[in-house]
Design an enzyme around this catalytic site. Sequence first.
Site, short mmCIF file in Angstrom:
data_model
loop_
_atom_site.label_atom_id
_atom_site.label_comp_id
_atom_site.label_asym_id
_atom_site.label_seq_id
_atom_site.Cartn_x
_atom_site.Cartn_y
_atom_site.Cartn_z
CB CYS A 1 -1.06 0.07 1.21
SG CYS A 1 -1.98 1.58 1.44
N GLY B 1 -6.86 -5.35 -9.31
CA GLY B 1 -7.26 -4.38 -8.25
C GLY B 1 -8.07 -3.42 -8.65
#
Length: 312
Positions: free
Chosen positions: A84, A208
Amino acid sequence: MAGVTDIPFRRQVKAFGGRYCVSEMVASEQLARDRVDMARRAAGFGVIAPLVIQLAGREAHWMAEGARLAEDAGADVIDINMGCPSKSVTSGLCGSALMRDPDMALKLIEATVSATKLPVTLKMRLGWDHANLNAPEIAKRAENAGVRMITIHGRTRQQFYTGIADWAAIAPVVDAVRIPIIANGDISNAADARRALALSGAAGVMIGRAAQGKPWLPGAIEHALTHGGEIAAPAREILLASLLALYEDTLAFYDEGLGLRIARKHIAWSIDAVLGPSAREHRKAICTLTDPARVREELIALFAQEPELAAA
């Protein structure tokens, strides 16, 4: 994807044939301290199978505790987030910030693997920046620590989501280990997936952001890779039924106010995916409604229109 891949969304991905869906990123310490919202994010036993719970953290103790609780909650796989790029995450020395400190990253990985009997996987990027492309080194150390699979996003942290994912740069990671490497980043159709596999040598791909508004996409790409051809979106009536089911599920899963706010994101993404930006005014109007019955009525009416009418 925090705020996206909750149980209602993953349920729709599964309904369209997506077999492997990873949970939202869950902060290990907050999960261990039993915060209600963290426990909710990690839930899914009996609903999602296999249940893959993704943990993030910066302390070995809490990563271990989070892994134990996830296993107790019925998880089938524990995934460690080291990818992230969000400033709110990396400022706390979590996510991709751990790639700047491979020794600390290894401590967290070892603590997680030692705390559970479940398979542990890892998600990371190519490195912190282009001067530190250390994914192969970290991948090798993670493999030695017992990690079973690694997903690599083809960007550095400093790139965030700018530029184009470099699938070829994943190849050195594939060469460094014996465990499966999964390629990620900018994969939105079967042609992307095939090219990512060819350039990286990876064992598979992970979808994603491209799945936002398209819960059918992962299953469609897998089908195309297995059987050939390109992807095709389901019929509009099927997409509407899926969106309405997601809406109902979201309202039931969260408190009313929170459920309405979260559902708006999925409604907006879905309208963009089905009707495009020309339906922006319709999207805006629907997303300002607070009466669920009105939301359903407007969605049904919008999806029933001819494309040129919806775009008017």
